[in-house]
Design a protein around this motif. Structure first.
Motif, PDB file in Angstrom:
ATOM      1  N   ALA A  18      -6.785   1.121   5.987  1.00 37.52           N
ATOM      2  CA  ALA A  18      -5.894   0.307   6.113  1.00 37.52           C
ATOM      3  C   ALA A  18      -5.998   0.279   8.359  1.00 37.52           C
ATOM      4  O   ALA A  18      -5.414  -0.252   9.369  1.00 37.52           O
ATOM      5  N   ALA A  19      -6.458   1.066   8.883  1.00 40.91           N
ATOM      6  CA  ALA A  19      -6.458   2.003   9.949  1.00 40.91           C
ATOM      7  C   ALA A  19      -7.419   1.264  10.792  1.00 40.91           C
ATOM      8  O   ALA A  19      -7.131   1.213  11.817  1.00 40.91           O
ATOM      9  N   SER A  20      -8.497   1.658  10.563  1.00 36.91           N
ATOM     10  CA  SER A  20      -9.956   0.551  10.279  1.00 36.91           C
ATOM     11  C   SER A  20     -10.176  -1.281  11.229  1.00 36.91           C
ATOM     12  O   SER A  20     -10.466  -1.396  11.745  1.00 36.91           O
ATOM     13  N   GLY A  21      -8.655  -1.597  10.241  1.00 34.41           N
ATOM     14  CA  GLY A  21      -8.042  -2.656  10.318  1.00 34.41           C
ATOM     15  C   GLY A  21      -9.852  -4.245   9.908  1.00 34.41           C
ATOM     16  O   GLY A  21      -9.777  -5.393  10.329  1.00 34.41           O
ATOM     17  N   THR A  22     -10.878  -3.221   9.039  1.00 34.73           N
ATOM     18  CA  THR A  22     -11.972  -3.961   8.975  1.00 34.73           C
ATOM     19  C   THR A  22     -11.542  -4.488   7.768  1.00 34.73           C
ATOM     20  O   THR A  22     -12.857  -5.525   7.567  1.00 34.73           O
ATOM     21  N   LYS A  23     -11.099  -4.513   6.863  1.00 36.38           N
ATOM     22  CA  LYS A  23     -11.623  -5.209   5.716  1.00 36.38           C
ATOM     23  C   LYS A  23     -10.298  -5.402   5.171  1.00 36.38           C
ATOM     24  O   LYS A  23      -9.289  -6.255   4.823  1.00 36.38           O
ATOM     25  N   GLN A  24     -10.835  -6.682   5.264  1.00 33.31           N
ATOM     26  CA  GLN A  24     -10.087  -8.446   4.955  1.00 33.31           C
ATOM     27  C   GLN A  24      -9.634  -8.341   3.093  1.00 33.31           C
ATOM     28  O   GLN A  24     -11.601  -8.321   2.573  1.00 33.31           O
ATOM     29  N   PHE A  25      -8.481  -8.766   2.859  1.00 29.78           N
ATOM     30  CA  PHE A  25      -8.802  -9.281   1.449  1.00 29.78           C
ATOM     31  C   PHE A  25      -8.677 -10.664   1.289  1.00 29.78           C
ATOM     32  O   PHE A  25      -7.583 -11.151   2.291  1.00 29.78           O
ATOM     33  N   ALA A  26      -8.830 -11.578   0.232  1.00 27.97           N
ATOM     34  CA  ALA A  26      -9.502 -12.727   0.207  1.00 27.97           C
ATOM     35  C   ALA A  26      -8.981 -13.203  -1.501  1.00 27.97           C
ATOM     36  O   ALA A  26      -9.104 -13.958  -1.230  1.00 27.97           O
ATOM     37  N   HIS A  27      -8.994 -12.851  -2.355  1.00 25.65           N
ATOM     38  CA  HIS A  27      -8.671 -12.681  -3.505  1.00 25.65           C
ATOM     39  C   HIS A  27      -7.188 -14.253  -2.945  1.00 25.65           C
ATOM     40  O   HIS A  27      -5.991 -14.116  -2.452  1.00 25.65           O
ATOM     41  N   PRO A  28      -7.366 -15.461  -3.876  1.00 32.47           N
ATOM     42  CA  PRO A  28      -7.051 -16.812  -2.742  1.00 32.47           C
ATOM     43  C   PRO A  28      -5.877 -16.883  -4.663  1.00 32.47           C
ATOM     44  O   PRO A  28      -5.457 -17.053  -5.302  1.00 32.47           O
ATOM     45  N   LEU A  29      -4.898 -16.770  -3.495  1.00 31.60           N
ATOM     46  CA  LEU A  29      -3.338 -17.100  -4.281  1.00 31.60           C
ATOM     47  C   LEU A  29      -3.162 -18.865  -5.171  1.00 31.60           C
ATOM     48  O   LEU A  29      -3.142 -19.485  -4.392  1.00 31.60           O
ATOM     49  N   HIS A  30      -2.942 -18.989  -6.114  1.00 30.26           N
ATOM     50  CA  HIS A  30      -3.090 -20.399  -6.876  1.00 30.26           C
ATOM     51  C   HIS A  30      -1.906 -20.862  -6.650  1.00 30.26           C
ATOM     52  O   HIS A  30      -1.351 -20.540  -8.379  1.00 30.26           O
ATOM     53  N   LEU A  31      -0.739 -21.258  -6.145  1.00 35.63           N
ATOM     54  CA  LEU A  31       0.308 -22.138  -6.097  1.00 35.63           C
ATOM     55  C   LEU A  31       0.546 -22.699  -7.357  1.00 35.63           C
ATOM     56  O   LEU A  31       1.783 -22.742  -7.562  1.00 35.63           O
ATOM     57  N   PRO A  32       0.026 -23.164  -7.488  1.00 32.39           N
ATOM     58  CA  PRO A  32       0.243 -24.829  -8.805  1.00 32.39           C
ATOM     59  C   PRO A  32       1.332 -23.873  -9.408  1.00 32.39           C
ATOM     60  O   PRO A  32       1.731 -23.558 -11.069  1.00 32.39           O
ATOM     61  N   TRP A  33       0.403 -22.456 -10.486  1.00 27.79           N
ATOM     62  CA  TRP A  33       0.498 -21.589 -11.316  1.00 27.79           C
ATOM     63  C   TRP A  33       2.141 -21.116 -10.811  1.00 27.79           C
ATOM     64  O   TRP A  33       3.116 -20.440 -12.146  1.00 27.79           O
TER      65      TRP A  33
END
Ligand SMILES: C[S@@+](CC[C@H](N)C(=O)[O-])C[C@H]1O[C@@H](n2cnc3c(N)ncnc32)[C@H](O)[C@@H]1O
Length: 223
Positions: A18-33
């Motif tokens: 969190a402090a480094s801000g270098t990690k991107q989280f990318a699992h997509p949210l499938h809105l139709p569900w």
């Protein structure tokens, strides 16, 4: 904290991320569900990180949202990015400060991969099931065992140490887990399956990985 408890949340690692801000989280949210979910539904994002998914949900006019995470620095980031949303640091995971049968929808995105042990994953699902209302939804997104040589080498190298094939240490020190797909059937056996989809997702360290998303429903008591 014992090594076993520490493996269940690895807060030092996530605080540093969190402090480094270098990690991107990318699992997509499938809105139709989620399209049949009432806009006033109570939604819990377990392991919310810096609030990425909560922000996506708010854009869908869902406004009864709560995020929890074991990393105080992730929660601080989440509060800074989304000052009007409700975020809580969990001190004794997976215990939630919520009444039984009080939540309509729970999201569990890229969190099981951070919890290497079967026992800890099972007790998390048990706690999430406790707080879900009957007919409530649990939406899981996580990583599968990968077929490439880099991953297979690290699974093999770490299997004896961690006792589970698919658990490994990343180059920057997190102990993570990739799962055979039938593990999710076992883990989520107390919930009714609704839908499954396969995804390809960039990992937080920039590799493409195969993942799975599962939508399940808590059965009603006489179901
Ligand atoms: C890969 S990030 C995903 C964040 C978020 N779900 C997303 O997809 O944007 C994993 C998050 O799970 C949190 N975490 C790890 N173990 C946890 C546990 N046992 N209970 C709650 N949160 C946990 C970490 O602090 C981190 O913020």
């Amino acid at each position: 904290m014992s090594e076993r408890d520490e493996l269940g949340s690895q807060s030092a690692y996530w605080n540093a991320a969190a402090a480094s801000g270098t990690k991107q989280f990318a699992h997509p949210l499938h809105l139709p569900w989620l399209e049949d979910v009432s806009r006033s539904a109570t939604v819990l994002d377990y392991g919310c990180g810096y609030g990425r998914i909560m922000s996506d949900l708010a854009q869908q006019a869902l406004n009864n949202l709560a995020g929890v995470d074991t990393s105080p620095k992730m929660i601080a980031q989440a509060r800074q990015r989304h000052p009007t949303m409700q975020f809580t640091t969990l001190d004794t995971p997976p215990t939630l400060p919520m009444a039984a049968a009080s939540v309509d929808v729970i999201l569990l995105f890229a969190v099981l991969t951070c919890i290497p042990e079967d026992r800890a994953q099972r007790s998390l699902i048990c706690e999430l099931t406790r707080v879900l209302k009957p007919n409530g939804l649990l939406y899981v997104s996580d990583l599968l065992l990968q077929n490439d040589q880099r991953n297979q080498d690290r699974y093999a190298k770490s299997a004896e140490r961690y006792g589970t094939y698919g658990v490994f240490k990343t180059d920057d020190g997190a102990v993570c887990r990739h799962h055979p797909s039938d593990w999710f059937t076992t883990l989520l056996a107390g919930l009714d399956p609704i839908a499954t989809r396969h995804i390809t997702v960039p990992t937080m360290n920039g590799h493409e990985s195969e993942g799975i998303q599962l939508l399940t429903r808590k059965p009603t008591p006489n179901h």
